[in-house]
Design an enzyme around this catalytic site. Structure first.
Site, PDB file in Angstrom:
ATOM      1  N   ALA A 113     -51.273 -87.667 -83.537  1.00  0.00           N
ATOM      2  CA  ALA A 113     -50.120 -87.986 -82.918  1.00  0.00           C
ATOM      3  C   ALA A 113     -49.782 -89.562 -83.367  1.00  0.00           C
ATOM      4  O   ALA A 113     -50.649 -90.396 -83.762  1.00  0.00           O
ATOM      5  CB  ALA A 113     -49.943 -87.743 -81.306  1.00  0.00           C
ATOM      6  N   LYS A 114     -48.445 -89.704 -82.836  1.00  0.00           N
ATOM      7  CA  LYS A 114     -48.004 -91.120 -83.038  1.00  0.00           C
ATOM      8  C   LYS A 114     -46.611 -91.256 -82.280  1.00  0.00           C
ATOM      9  O   LYS A 114     -45.877 -90.219 -82.133  1.00  0.00           O
ATOM     10  CB  LYS A 114     -47.790 -91.628 -84.508  1.00  0.00           C
ATOM     11  CG  LYS A 114     -47.707 -92.982 -84.846  1.00  0.00           C
ATOM     12  CD  LYS A 114     -49.219 -93.466 -84.904  1.00  0.00           C
ATOM     13  CE  LYS A 114     -49.410 -95.059 -85.186  1.00  0.00           C
ATOM     14  NZ  LYS A 114     -50.716 -95.426 -85.593  1.00  0.00           N
ATOM     15  N   GLY A 115     -46.407 -92.528 -81.811  1.00  0.00           N
ATOM     16  CA  GLY A 115     -45.178 -92.672 -81.099  1.00  0.00           C
ATOM     17  C   GLY A 115     -44.480 -94.248 -81.567  1.00  0.00           C
ATOM     18  O   GLY A 115     -45.242 -94.883 -81.884  1.00  0.00           O
TER      19      GLY A 115
END
Ligand code: NAD
Length: 425
Positions: A113-115
């Site tokens: 994931a990444k944000g």
């Protein structure tokens, strides 16, 4: 106002496109099912939020935040949060996929994931950053969770932001939940060994590769680009194991000493000099900092930033081994030149995975409610890194492909096999 996605970068040498090109090459070698290929290519979830934050002058400013979950096939998704003016959905999507492959290659039970939030943290006060971080956390309550999605620091964020995130999440669910985020300060459940973990993994994979290439560490020379967290610890730990570090560099320039640079002295100089090597007297300043990449050394460790070895300088590289401390330092088009020259490359998704490995240990310790010693953290992460290196090396021999494609083959194969067992709808 309608949502306008910033234009994705079209440049062919873009590190994220490079990553996707390698994914596609590895998928072809594996003979990956078209249906599974389609599942792995696209992220499972993309969330965009608007975050109204009261600024110090009383006005309300709205920030755009993102969280992309590329895959949860191997377990809860894991990936950093970046605060930067250039954050956009396309970049976050690519970085999320990168995390899936990185976790899979070292065999830790996480998806990717990444944000990010589009903002300029350097122009914001501590209070504004805290309110922004809390607003972002609140908006992601249904996404984040120790068994769902676990954020971590990335560009522009650090232990303080992770502490606010952990606090806001814990208040919202009514119980202290420190396993919801990693990269926390030690007192809040951060892990010993995390600071040096990525550099340590670079050292372990460099030594494993040197063994395969029959390079004796005590007779080897090495140049390290970037003297931040990753580069300085990689240099220090390699030096401790007998490797002569003849050149180091940072934004202030490159420093060369044929007799070997004293890395402890360089770190001390940097720490007393607001993070810069400027004025370091333990080596001669090179005319052009990028010449460091082309030095006649056994090992080159690019540990600064993406896209530094490109089609323009790849043919000048003289090192026998490149160990990628940074993410994406070699462009896709440079791969061909480097491979033709017979240089071994330990790719980023393997070489710098020591950081995410110790983040995983932080999560494990939080869930155990127990703290490991630094010695235990190091021993276990060294073993994970060495096993991952051996797996990738074996795959590269088996498929007759460079280590980079082998790393993607190992990662994609693991996720694809797990997906087949879990099944779709
Ligand atoms: P950092 O900010 O601590 O250090 C970066 C260093 O690179 C600084 O010394 C800076 O002066 C130098 N630098 C920047 N541009 C340069 C240039 N053009 N030439 C020479 N030096 C230059 O960052 P870091 O945490 O060490 O990360 C470095 C790289 O490693 C990044 O690509 C990052 O994504 C990657 N990485 C970091 C971690 C981690 O745990 N910190 C984990 C995985 C990957």
């Amino acid at each position: 106002m309608a949502y306008i996605e910033p234009a994705p970068i079209k440049d062919k040498e873009n590190p994220f496109e490079s990553m996707m090109s390698r994914f596609e090459t590895a998928a072809q070698h594996l003979g990956l099912d078209e249906s599974v290929y389609n599942v792995l290519k696209a992220p499972v979830k993309q969330v965009i939020v608007n975050l109204p934050v009261t600024m110090d002058d009383g006005t309300i400013k709205v920030f755009e935040g993102y969280r992309v979950i590329h895959s949860s096939i191997l377990g809860p998704s894991k990936g950093g949060i970046r605060y930067d003016m250039h954050v956009n959905l396309d970049e976050v999507k690519a970085l999320a996929a990168w995390m899936t492959w990185k976790c899979a290659v070292v065999d830790i039970p996480y998806g990717g994931a990444k944000g990010g939030i589009r903002c300029n943290p350097r122009q914001m006060s501590t209070g504004e950053i805290e309110r922004l971080t809390r607003a972002y956390t609140k908006s992601m309550l249904e996404i984040f969770g120790p068994d769902r999605d676990i954020p971590a620091p990335d560009m522009g964020t650090g232990p303080q932001e992770m502490a606010w995130l952990m606090d806001e999440f814990s208040r919202s669910v009514g119980q202290t939940t420190n396993a919801v985020v990693t990269g926390k300060p030690l007192v809040l459940g951060g892990s010993l060994g995390r600071t040096e973990a990525t550099g340590r993994g670079v050292m372990v994979s460099a030594l494993a590769a040197m063994e395969k290439l029959k390079i004796n560490p005590y007779q080897a020379t090495c140049a390290v680009q970037g003297f931040g967290n990753v580069g300085s610890f990689a240099a220090l730990l390699l030096e401790e194991r007998g490797v002569k570090i003849v050149a180091i560099s940072d934004l202030s320039g490159a420093y060369y000493n044929a007799n070997g640079i004293d890395i402890n002295a360089a770190m001390q100089h940097r720490n007393n000099n607001r993070g810069s090597l400027e004025g370091f007297a333990g080596g001669d300043k090179m005319e052009e900092a990028n010449q460091l990449l082309e030095l006649e050394v056994d090992v080159l460790v690019p540990a600064a930033m993406e896209d530094v070895i490109t089609i323009n300088n790849a043919h000048n590289i003289k090192a026998k081994l490149i160990v990628e401390g940074a993410n994406g330092p070699t462009s896709f088009r440079a791969d061909g030149v480097i491979n033709e020259k017979g240089v071994m490359v330990v790719p980023d998704i393997l070489a710098n995975a020591g950081g995410v490995t110790v983040s995983y240990f932080e999560w494990v310790q939080n869930r155990l409610g127990y703290k490991w010693t630094a010695e235990r953290v190091n021993r276990r992460s060294d073993r994970i890194m060495k096993d991952a290196f051996d797996r990738v090396y074996k795959t590269s021999v088996e498929y007759k492909v460079p280590m980079r494609i082998a790393a993607y083959i190992v990662a994609i194969d693991k996720v694809a096999k797990t997906y087949k067992f879990r099944g779709g709808f």
